[in-house]
Scaffold this motif. Sequence first.
Motif, PDB file in Angstrom:
ATOM      1  N   ILE A  47       0.729  -1.109   0.010  1.00 31.60           N
ATOM      2  CA  ILE A  47      -0.027  -0.055   0.022  1.00 31.60           C
ATOM      3  C   ILE A  47       0.725   1.349  -0.223  1.00 31.60           C
ATOM      4  O   ILE A  47       1.931   1.278   0.656  1.00 31.60           O
ATOM      5  CB  ILE A  47      -1.062  -0.071   1.168  1.00 31.60           C
ATOM      6  CG1 ILE A  47      -1.842  -1.274   1.104  1.00 31.60           C
ATOM      7  CG2 ILE A  47      -1.623   1.364   1.548  1.00 31.60           C
ATOM      8  CD1 ILE A  47      -2.667  -1.881   2.421  1.00 31.60           C
ATOM      9  N   GLY A  80      10.304   0.676  10.077  1.00 35.47           N
ATOM     10  CA  GLY A  80       8.951   0.134   9.740  1.00 35.47           C
ATOM     11  C   GLY A  80       8.081   0.667   8.583  1.00 35.47           C
ATOM     12  O   GLY A  80       6.819   0.742   8.484  1.00 35.47           O
ATOM     13  N   THR A  84      12.281  -3.455   4.087  1.00 32.87           N
ATOM     14  CA  THR A  84      12.421  -4.996   4.052  1.00 32.87           C
ATOM     15  C   THR A  84      11.225  -5.640   3.193  1.00 32.87           C
ATOM     16  O   THR A  84      11.500  -6.557   2.383  1.00 32.87           O
ATOM     17  CB  THR A  84      12.302  -5.794   5.138  1.00 32.87           C
ATOM     18  OG1 THR A  84      13.222  -4.742   6.086  1.00 32.87           O
ATOM     19  CG2 THR A  84      12.844  -7.030   5.340  1.00 32.87           C
ATOM     20  N   THR A  85      10.006  -5.159   3.416  1.00 34.42           N
ATOM     21  CA  THR A  85       8.900  -5.605   2.646  1.00 34.42           C
ATOM     22  C   THR A  85       9.062  -5.517   1.078  1.00 34.42           C
ATOM     23  O   THR A  85       8.880  -6.516   0.582  1.00 34.42           O
ATOM     24  CB  THR A  85       7.621  -4.770   3.257  1.00 34.42           C
ATOM     25  OG1 THR A  85       7.611  -5.187   4.532  1.00 34.42           O
ATOM     26  CG2 THR A  85       6.348  -5.762   2.571  1.00 34.42           C
TER      27      THR A  85
END
Length: 355
Positions: A47, A80, A84-85
Motif C-alpha cells: 500500500i 517500519g 524489507t517488505t
Amino acid sequence: MAIISSDKENEKTKSKENSRENIAPCETDYDRCFENSIRPKTFNEYIGQSQLKETLKISLDASKQRQESLDHLLLYGPPGLGKTTLAGVIANEMGVNVKITSAPALERPRDLIGILMTVKTGEVLFIDEIHRLNKVAEEILYPAMEDFSIDRTTGKGQSTKTLRVPIPKFTLIGATTKAGALSGPLRDRFGIIHRLEFYNNDELSFVIKRTASIIAAKITEDGASTIASRSRGTPRIANRLLKRVRDYATVKADGIITKDIAIKSLDLLKVDHQGLDTTDRDLMKLIIEKYDGGPVGIDTLCAALGEDIRTIEDVYEPFLLQMGFIQRTPRGRKVSPAGYKHLGCKISSSQQNLF
Ligand code: ADP
C-alpha cells in the motif's frame, strides 16, 4: 525468503530491541513471526509509496525485457516504513529468491564472501542497516556490485595472491535509516536511490484493514481510521497498535474494534491523538523543563532519558521533526511552538524572542 544472521548478531539485536518500547521495531520472535505473516508479497498488496512503486515497476519491466538483473537499489527512511517488505515484493515480482541479512551480521569478511559466493543469478540480496557496514565489507562489495566479482586471497606471506572470482549477476538492495551516513563510494554504486515517505491516514487505514482481515479481527471503518491517525505514519506501528486494540476489544467489549474501543484502548496505552507516546512527550518535556526549550545536545538528552542515541535519532526524532514538534539546530534540539502547543506548555519569554 532466506534470513541470514549470526548468533552474535541475534544477541545484539535482542538487546537493542529490548531497549525500545511501544513504537520500536519488532520486540520479540513472536513479533517477527507476526510481521512476516502479514507482509505484502506483491505491488498490489503493497500500500502507498505510489511514486516509488511506479518508478520501480518501470525499472523491473525494463530489466525483465532485457533479461538482466535489476539495478542495485538503496532504500532509505525511518524504521517500519516497508523497506524489507519492498525487497521481498521486488524479488517476488521478479520471480527470484531474496536473501536477507543486516550489516552488523557481516562483521567478518568471510560472512559477506560466503553469502556472495552462494548468491544465484538474478537473486536479491537485502542488507539492512547498510550504513553500518565496516570498511572491509564495503571493499568486498565494490567489485561485487560493479563487476559481479570478488577478490579472494590465497597463500600466506610472500606467496599471497589475489584472484578475481566471478559471481552471478545479482541485485543488492540496501536499506538504511541514515542515507547520509553511507560512504560516497558505496552510495555511488547504487543505480536507484529512493526515500520511503511516511504514510497518510487513508493508506494506514488500508494497511490496518488488510492486516485485520488476515488475522480475522473485526474492525469498523472509523475504528481503522482512529488507529491510523495515531500510528505515526508507519505501517509497523499501525499493525502493532491494531494487535493491542484487538486484545482490548476482546477483553473489554464484544471483540469488534470500533472508534470508541480504539480511543479507549489507545488512551490506556498512552498513545495520544497525534501518535506520540510517553517517550516522545518525556523528550519534549525534558527540553522544555530542564533546558528552557533548547537547544540541547543529543548526548545530554539521551543520558537524561536513559535511551541510546540510535533509538532517539532513528525511531523518535524523524516523526517529531516531520510533525514540526522539534527542530534540529547546529547547537542541538529545540521544541518548536507547535511542540509547546501540543503539550499544553507556555513558551517562556526568553524563548519567545528566539522563535
Ligand atoms: P522496514 O524494513 O522499513 O523497517 P518492514 O518492511 O519490516 O519495515 O515493514 C514493517 C511491517 O509493516 C511489515 O510487517 C509489513 O507488514 C508492514 N508494511 C510495511 N510497508 C507496508 C505497505 N506498504 N503496505 C502494507 N504493509 C506494509
